[in-house]
Design a protein around this motif. Structure first.
Motif, PDB file in Angstrom:
ATOM      1  N   CYS A  31      38.823 -22.609  14.465  1.00  0.00           N
ATOM      2  CA  CYS A  31      38.869 -21.161  14.644  1.00  0.00           C
ATOM      3  C   CYS A  31      39.793 -20.802  15.802  1.00  0.00           C
ATOM      4  O   CYS A  31      40.192 -21.659  16.603  1.00  0.00           O
ATOM      5  N   ASP A  32      40.086 -19.514  15.902  1.00  0.00           N
ATOM      6  CA  ASP A  32      40.998 -19.057  16.946  1.00  0.00           C
ATOM      7  C   ASP A  32      40.313 -18.884  18.295  1.00  0.00           C
ATOM      8  O   ASP A  32      40.965 -18.469  19.270  1.00  0.00           O
ATOM      9  N   ASP A  33      39.023 -19.154  18.396  1.00  0.00           N
ATOM     10  CA  ASP A  33      38.331 -19.101  19.683  1.00  0.00           C
ATOM     11  C   ASP A  33      38.239 -20.469  20.349  1.00  0.00           C
ATOM     12  O   ASP A  33      37.506 -20.636  21.332  1.00  0.00           O
ATOM     13  N   GLY A  34      38.944 -21.469  19.802  1.00  0.00           N
ATOM     14  CA  GLY A  34      38.967 -22.800  20.386  1.00  0.00           C
ATOM     15  C   GLY A  34      37.848 -23.696  19.930  1.00  0.00           C
ATOM     16  O   GLY A  34      37.714 -24.809  20.457  1.00  0.00           O
ATOM     17  N   LYS A  35      37.049 -23.278  18.962  1.00  0.00           N
ATOM     18  CA  LYS A  35      35.922 -24.070  18.496  1.00  0.00           C
ATOM     19  C   LYS A  35      36.250 -24.746  17.170  1.00  0.00           C
ATOM     20  O   LYS A  35      36.960 -24.178  16.328  1.00  0.00           O
ATOM     21  N   VAL A  36      35.709 -25.932  17.012  1.00  0.00           N
ATOM     22  CA  VAL A  36      35.773 -26.667  15.745  1.00  0.00           C
ATOM     23  C   VAL A  36      34.346 -26.777  15.231  1.00  0.00           C
ATOM     24  O   VAL A  36      33.508 -27.440  15.859  1.00  0.00           O
ATOM     25  N   GLN A  37      34.080 -26.134  14.119  1.00  0.00           N
ATOM     26  CA  GLN A  37      32.723 -26.071  13.579  1.00  0.00           C
ATOM     27  C   GLN A  37      32.565 -27.088  12.446  1.00  0.00           C
ATOM     28  O   GLN A  37      33.446 -27.212  11.589  1.00  0.00           O
ATOM     29  N   GLN A  38      31.440 -27.781  12.461  1.00  0.00           N
ATOM     30  CA  GLN A  38      31.108 -28.744  11.413  1.00  0.00           C
ATOM     31  C   GLN A  38      30.007 -28.153  10.536  1.00  0.00           C
ATOM     32  O   GLN A  38      28.943 -27.768  11.033  1.00  0.00           O
ATOM     33  N   TRP A  39      30.265 -28.080   9.230  1.00  0.00           N
ATOM     34  CA  TRP A  39      29.327 -27.505   8.274  1.00  0.00           C
ATOM     35  C   TRP A  39      28.899 -28.594   7.289  1.00  0.00           C
ATOM     36  O   TRP A  39      29.705 -29.432   6.873  1.00  0.00           O
ATOM     37  N   ARG A  40      27.626 -28.523   6.916  1.00  0.00           N
ATOM     38  CA  ARG A  40      27.065 -29.461   5.949  1.00  0.00           C
ATOM     39  C   ARG A  40      26.886 -28.738   4.615  1.00  0.00           C
ATOM     40  O   ARG A  40      26.273 -27.681   4.538  1.00  0.00           O
ATOM     41  N   LEU A  41      27.443 -29.325   3.557  1.00  0.00           N
ATOM     42  CA  LEU A  41      27.380 -28.737   2.217  1.00  0.00           C
ATOM     43  C   LEU A  41      26.199 -29.305   1.450  1.00  0.00           C
ATOM     44  O   LEU A  41      25.968 -30.526   1.468  1.00  0.00           O
ATOM     45  N   GLU A  78      26.455 -26.992  11.524  1.00  0.00           N
ATOM     46  CA  GLU A  78      25.678 -28.158  11.944  1.00  0.00           C
ATOM     47  C   GLU A  78      25.998 -28.565  13.376  1.00  0.00           C
ATOM     48  O   GLU A  78      25.115 -28.998  14.126  1.00  0.00           O
ATOM     49  N   ALA A  79      27.265 -28.449  13.759  1.00  0.00           N
ATOM     50  CA  ALA A  79      27.682 -28.805  15.114  1.00  0.00           C
ATOM     51  C   ALA A  79      28.930 -28.011  15.468  1.00  0.00           C
ATOM     52  O   ALA A  79      29.671 -27.556  14.576  1.00  0.00           O
ATOM     53  N   VAL A  80      29.180 -27.848  16.779  1.00  0.00           N
ATOM     54  CA  VAL A  80      30.342 -27.116  17.280  1.00  0.00           C
ATOM     55  C   VAL A  80      31.010 -27.966  18.354  1.00  0.00           C
ATOM     56  O   VAL A  80      30.342 -28.443  19.299  1.00  0.00           O
ATOM     57  N   LEU A  81      32.334 -28.172  18.221  1.00  0.00           N
ATOM     58  CA  LEU A  81      33.129 -28.914  19.203  1.00  0.00           C
ATOM     59  C   LEU A  81      33.960 -27.911  19.990  1.00  0.00           C
ATOM     60  O   LEU A  81      34.715 -27.120  19.402  1.00  0.00           O
TER      61      LEU A  81
END
Length: 708
Positions: free
Chosen positions: A250-260, A273-276
């Protein structure tokens, strides 16, 4: 040169003139002094003529000799020119034939030099792999990229006549709505794995929809289920070793992990699920390591590439910042090096575990528009796509060991759209297209000049917004499909199949499908890779168990043993002959390897399943008539014919013999007793000669009615 004949003629003429003078003197016409003067004059003129003739002949002889010498000189010069041309041709042929060997020798020398100077130039890794070189070539790799140099100047490519075919409409996903058209130039705007496909949607907060591309049909009206990220979506990528894990930058500097969920996304969600998080600069690109699990390269807006250890949830390696915007990032196939393409017009190669700086760099495209970079031919070459100063799109090929200058640059056309290339390592085919275009250009990447060889291009019926390729193991090898893609249009998502025309599609085309790299199972863990461990990628064959290769099917069956006795026709084999046959068969089959016999049995089984044998006849399904009904119809037909014959006989139109001939014809085509009675009736009529109609009716018609 002496000429005797004129001299003889002159002496003869002088003798005759002297005799004439004597006669004339005796006659008193002239004096002796005049005669002597004339003789002197004639002799001097003859001598002068003789000198002139001899001089002319000598001049002619000299000119002939000069001409002969000139001819000899010209022949020598022609022979010399011919020898020179032959030597030139021989040298050119020798250069052409030994060009491949020279390059191979140069490559070997460069490799040895790099190994010798490894400590100073940082060429050799701790595990013996050479810098910027692919893993050691396996037999499949040798078959995958054969030497393209032959004694013929024409290049032969197996994928030259590739064909792109869109899937049936039932496989399309229709009624796609609210698709985002404003994704950054660094992102392709679509991503997929073997199960799901990701599509960005418009709306506040950044929405991403995940669909199962194998389920075609029309989406229901209403809100499409999506992930709500809370910030603008810049890029997204699937975990190559976990089909149900999706990472979104995302443009806010976060990398989001999603579980399908396994059944797909049924409802919208805003809880990842998690945010980097490492810095507030926006995330522009996400690239997973091809061999190591939980190793992710993230490009940020501050022009820095950071390597994340997803197990530790921390940034482990941070490369030196680029001077300008980073357009593209690509891992090498061996997973050791990382290549980048920036806006400053420089292509760089990093060895992240050794140094944060670039170990190789070179000039690239001079345009300021976006570009792409990727590796080809097992890491031996680097391909970049960009634009020139005149905004003309172009493709450049580099040798990964030397980035000082591109080996070749292919100019394409002028368009503001950014090229999105995809490379298939098994077929060495390069596909590239752009958003808003309807054509997909295809090239073969070769190791010889000009390095890019055009193939058949695909032209779609409408423009597309994105194109992504599925993993190799999803291809249908039975249909000779070597690549499969998903094409996103204005409101539909359609599968696109790339095939090669072949005659025997029932056999496995091993020349088109070499062992492919296993991209769905990791070879390393994150801790192993960051500690410096390297492993070669695994290769797996795409050949189904029930398909035979072309080599085994083309081999002829061996003839039976000569010792096998042949029984006479109509006589069955007794126990002695049967045992001899079994012994010879066992001796024959024992010479065949076990895997060959298994393959032959599989081939026979598959062929027997494809061939259906039916003993039913077509006429068995026809609707016929009953025997009694057929008899009645035949009798009525015969009676009608005989009545017509009787009328004609009475009116004397037909003779008795002609009527008998008609009866014989009826007798041939009819096997009923009615025809026999008809013949008998006509015989009675012929005997009666002028029999009335009532007599004929009694003799012929009544038996026919009785038969009916």
């Amino acid at each position: 040169m002496a000429v005797p004949k004129p001299a003889q003629r002159s002496s003869v003429s002088s003798c005759s003139s002297s005799s004439n003078n004597k006669q004339r003197c005796s006659g008193g016409y002239v004096t002796n002094g005049d005669t002597n003067g004339s003789l002197c004059t004639s002799s001097s003129s003859l001598a002068q003529l003789r000198k002139t003739f001899e001089a002319t002949s000598e001049k002619n002889d000299c000119s002939k000799e000069e001409r002969a010498r000139n001819l000899e000189n010209s022949a020598d010069s022609l022979e010399q020119a011919e020898d020179e041309s032959c030597s030139k041709l021989a040298s050119l042929r020798a250069q052409f034939e030994t060009r491949g060997g020279t390059e191979d020798a140069d490559t070997g020398l460069a490799k040895r030099d790099s190994e010798v100077d490894g400590a100073a130039d940082e060429v050799v890794t701790p595990h013996g792999s050479v810098l910027l070189r692919a893993p050691p070539a396996s037999p499949s790799a040798l078959r995958r990229h054969p030497a393209s140099r032959t004694r013929s100047f024409r290049r032969i490519c197996k994928f030259r006549h590739l064909k792109g075919t869109a899937g049936h409409r039932s496989t399309h996903i229709e009624n796609l709505r609210d698709l985002s058209r404003t994704t950054p130039g660094e992102s392709d705007g679509i991503a997929c794995n073997s199960v799901f496909v990701v599509l960005p949607l418009t709306g506040a907060g950044g929405k991403v929809s995940v669909l199962q591309h194998q389920k075609g049909g029309r989406l229901a009206d209403g809100v499409i289920p999506a992930f709500l990220c809370g910030a603008g979506v810049q890029d997204f990528a699937f975990d190559p070793f976990d089909e149900y894990s999706l990472f979104i930058g995302c443009d806010d500097g976060k990398v989001q992990q999603w579980r399908l969920p396994p059944e797909g996304l049924q409802h919208s969600s805003n809880e990842p699920e998690a945010v980097l998080y490492h810095t507030s600069d926006k995330v522009t690109m996400l690239r997973f390591h091809p061999l190591a699990r939980d190793v992710l390269a993230v490009v940020y807006g501050d022009f820095v590439v950071r390597l994340w250890d997803l197990q530790q949830r921390a940034v482990t390696i941070e490369l030196q910042p680029h001077p300008d915007q980073v357009f593209s990032v690509a891992w090498s196939p061996c997973g050791v090096y990382l290549a980048t393409l920036a806006r400053d017009g420089v292509v760089r190669v990093f060895d992240p575990r050794k140094s944060g700086g670039a170990c190789r760099e070179g000039p690239s495209h001079q345009g300021v528009r976006g570009g792409r970079i990727l590796w080809a031919l097992d890491g031996a070459f680097i391909i970049t796509c960009g634009a020139s100063k005149l905004s003309q799109r172009e493709v450049s090929v580099y040798r990964s060991s030397d980035l000082s200058a591109p080996l070749t640059t292919l100019p394409l056309d002028q368009s503001p759209a950014i090229l999105m290339p995809t490379y298939d390592p098994d077929s060495s085919t390069l596909f590239f297209t752009a958003k808003g275009e309807s054509s997909i250009q295809c090239y073969e990447v070769g190791s010889d000049s000009p390095y890019l060889f055009p193939l058949s291009h695909h032209k779609a019926s409408s423009v597309h917004q994105g194109l992504t390729f599925l993993p190799k193991h999803t291809c249908d090898v039975r249909a000779v499909e070597f690549a499969r893609a998903l094409r996103l249009t204005h409101s539909t998502l359609e599968p696109l199949s790339f095939t090669v025309p072949r005659v025997k599609t029932s056999l496995f085309q091993d020349d088109l499908f070499p062992p492919t790299m296993v991209t769905w199972k990791p070879r390393l863990t994150a801790s192993e890779w960051f500690s410096g461990v390297n492993r070669q990628p695994l290769l797996v064959s795409l050949q189904p168990t029930d398909m035979a290769t072309r080599e085994l099917s083309s081999s002829r069956e061996s003839p039976p043993s000569e010792s096998t006795p042949t029984p006479p026709r109509g006589v069955s084999l007794d126990s002695t002959v049967l045992s001899a046959t079994c012994d010879s068969t066992s001796h024959f089959t024992s010479a065949i390897p076990e895997h060959v016999r298994q393959t032959q049995s599989k081939l026979e089984h598959s062929m027997s399943e494809q061939i259906s044998v039916s003993t039913a006849l077509e006429q068995d399904n026809f609707e016929g008539v009953e025997k009694e009904e057929w008899l009645v119809s035949e009798v009525l037909l015969v009676s009608e014919v005989l009545l017509v014959c009787e009328v004609l006989l009475v009116s004397e139109v037909l003779l008795v013999c002609e009527v008998l001939l008609v009866c014989e014809v009826l007798l041939v085509f009819s096997l009923t007793g009615a025809c026999l009675r008809a013949v008998m009736g006509f015989l009675v009529v012929s005997l009666a000669n002028e029999a009335p109609y009532s007599f004929f009716y009694l003799v012929v018609k009544l038996p026919l009615a009785f038969e009916t």
